[in-house]
Design a protein around this motif. Structure first.
Motif: not given
Length: 327
Positions: A111-137
């Motif tokens: 029961e979450m808003p559908d718009d939340v999916k765009y957080v994943a697009v912005a965060e990782s570009a929908l890449l499973p192995h995306a990583g940041s310099h801060k250690g986010a994966i």
């Protein structure tokens, strides 16, 4: 926390360089480019007119105050930067068919808003192995500590930040908690980016819980506008010059699950052989598995469609041979 999103160019020279690169890439991909300003179908004038007419925008049902000229300026800046990074947006759209349906299903179940999916697009570009310099994966760019806190297994053998279903469920738990804390999906998204403690401190110090009036880090001030830009593009790709036929979007990988038990470390190649496939396919279907071996214990493994039938018998036979050869 974002690994892949915008380039943030601030000079005309760099924008021109980006345009030249875009034209080259589009030509290399087989697109017809008649004029530099129309690279990939972009009509900047039409896009600007469309933005001028845009009078309503929401995130999770919460209205964006576009009548505030500063807010509109901040949104337009992020939107135009992202629209200009056309190869990246094309890849967003092409990957969306493979990953977004799973995210949408999990959001709906909770029961979450559908718009939340765009957080994943912005965060990782929908890449499973995306990583940041801060250690986010991973898809939702979890830091190790945050991922473990919200139920993900993260160790040298398995990193569920890379698993779409597991990480999406963890993101749901995290965002639900943030929403309960701040009473707003907009602030929940901001807290997801900068951390709940940091955001709460700023809310208390500045005396406002209005995201658009909070002075936060530049990254967090831009964050929601980048998510909103992804939402707007996905709502009408062709309207912004992104023409991707359904058959050109990457399809979901046909797969099914098998369960197996390992008495000790078992080579992934054994699992691959039992599923009548190869090592790379098992690793691609199970990006959370690290290294070359499954650790002792019970596992649920994704295998190509058709690989589950007779899997157990083949696995037991291959494992027996493997163990015998070691002794």
């Amino acid at each position: 926390m974002r690994a892949y999103l915008s380039l943030g160019f601030s000079s005309i020279r760099l924008m021109r360089i980006m345009l030249i690169i875009t034209v080259f890439v589009m030509q290399a991909l087989g697109f017809s480019v008649a004029r530099a300003e129309d690279a990939g179908g972009i009509d900047l004038g039409a896009i600007l007119q469309g933005l001028k007419r845009l009078d309503r925008l929401e995130f999770c049902g919460e209205r964006v105050p576009l009548e505030d000229r500063e807010v509109r300026e901040r949104f337009e800046k992020e939107f135009l930067i992202i629209v200009w990074n056309r190869p990246q947006v094309y890849l967003w759209l092409k990957r969306s068919r493979r990953y977004l349906p799973t995210i949408e299903t999990i959001l709906k179940e909770n029961e979450m808003p559908d718009d939340v999916k765009y957080v994943a697009v912005a965060e990782s570009a929908l890449l499973p192995h995306a990583g940041s310099h801060k250690g986010a994966i991973g898809f939702w760019q979890f830091l190790r500590s945050t991922g473990i806190k919200h139920g993900l297994t993260i160790n040298a053998r398995k990193d569920e930040r890379r698993n779409l279903q597991a990480s999406t469920r963890a993101a749901v738990r995290y965002l639900q908690g943030l929403h309960a804390m701040f009473g707003s999906w907009t602030l929940a998204a901001a807290a997801y980016n900068m951390g709940e403690d940091g955001l709460m401190a700023e809310v208390l110090e500045q005396g406002t819980n209005d995201y658009y009036r909070l002075y936060l880090s530049m990254e967090t001030q831009r964050y929601l506008f980048q998510i909103l830009s992804a939402k707007l593009i996905f709502s009408d790709p062709a309207g912004y010059g992104f023409h991707v036929a359904d058959e050109d979007r990457y399809p979901p990988k046909a797969s099914e699950s098998v369960r197996l038990t390992c008495s000790g470390d078992v080579p992934i190649r054994i699992v691959a052989q039992a599923a009548r496939t190869d090592f790379k396919t098992i690793k691609d279907l199970n990006p959370e598995i690290r290294g070359h071996y499954l650790a002792g214990g019970s596992h649920e493994i994704t295998v190509p469609k058709g690989g589950a039938e007779g899997f157990s018998a083949r696995y037991e036979g291959l494992l027996k041979k493997y163990l015998a050869a070691r002794n």
